[in-house]
Design a protein around this motif. Structure first.
Motif, mmCIF file in Angstrom:
data_model
loop_
_atom_site.group_PDB
_atom_site.id
_atom_site.type_symbol
_atom_site.label_atom_id
_atom_site.label_comp_id
_atom_site.label_asym_id
_atom_site.label_seq_id
_atom_site.Cartn_x
_atom_site.Cartn_y
_atom_site.Cartn_z
ATOM 1 N N LYS A 119 0.741 -1.428 0.075
ATOM 2 C CA LYS A 119 0.051 -0.086 0.031
ATOM 3 C C LYS A 119 0.856 1.256 0.069
ATOM 4 O O LYS A 119 0.441 2.250 -0.820
ATOM 5 C CB LYS A 119 -0.987 -0.016 1.178
ATOM 6 N N TYR A 160 -9.524 2.590 -1.921
ATOM 7 C CA TYR A 160 -8.920 2.165 -0.500
ATOM 8 C C TYR A 160 -10.188 2.310 0.588
ATOM 9 O O TYR A 160 -10.981 3.232 0.792
ATOM 10 C CB TYR A 160 -8.169 3.166 -0.337
ATOM 11 N N ILE A 191 -6.218 -1.810 -0.553
ATOM 12 C CA ILE A 191 -6.426 -1.139 -1.913
ATOM 13 C C ILE A 191 -6.801 -2.018 -3.005
ATOM 14 O O ILE A 191 -5.933 -3.110 -3.137
ATOM 15 C CB ILE A 191 -5.179 -0.385 -2.438
#
Length: 167
Positions: free
Chosen positions: A9, A123, A128
């Motif tokens: 992420k 997200y 995500i």
């Protein structure tokens, strides 16, 4: 359509907001929820630009702005010590890139058959997820273009060292 969970992420958000890898896409829409929810409509407001700026930046009236123009705005909204609660970016291919993708796909579809070719980045709950999508102007049972777009996105992610796993 595929759904991919992006596994690194921090690196990905840095790539999304601080690098140029998504700059050749258009930003159709973005939503960022922090202390308040901010919504960005990527459709250009032509009255904001002079005729010279429109020509210089190769913008046409009623078009969707390139992500490169709106990326700094998104960065300013997301940056800080606290992670947003939620965000969603809807990126789409420019008309030129869509025409190139259609030509390479050998699917038989033309620009008149396809309204847009998209990637959605969401997200939420600490994850995500990237999903692909195509908006058609016609009904078809031919999924050749969908499959080709999915492969192209996976190649794009690998080329740019974006780690993911299939959902």
């Amino acid at each position: 359509m595929i759904a991919l969970k992006l596994t690194d992420k921090k690196t990905f958000i840095n790539q999304l907001l601080c690098s140029e890898i998504f700059d050749h896409f258009l930003l159709s829409e973005a939503s960022i929820a922090k202390d308040a929810t901010f919504t960005i409509d990527g459709h250009m407001n032509p009255s904001f630009y002079s005729k010279e700026e429109l020509e210089e930046q190769n913008l046409s009236k009623d078009s969707i702005l390139p992500y490169s123009i709106l990326r700094p705005v998104c960065y300013q909204l997301i940056r800080g010590s606290r992670t947003p609660v939620y965000f969603k970016f809807i990126l789409m291919l420019s008309p030129e890139n869509m025409a190139n993708t259609l030509a390479c796909s050998e699917s038989g579809f033309t620009s008149n058959d396809v309204k847009g070719i998209f990637i959605n980045l969401t997200y939420q709950n600490g994850n995500i997820v990237l999903t692909t999508g195509i908006s058609y102007t016609i009904f078809s049972t031919n999924h050749t273009l969908d499959q080709e777009w999915d492969k192209l996105i996976q190649k794009f992610l690998m080329k740019n060292a974006v780690a993911y796993e299939e959902l």
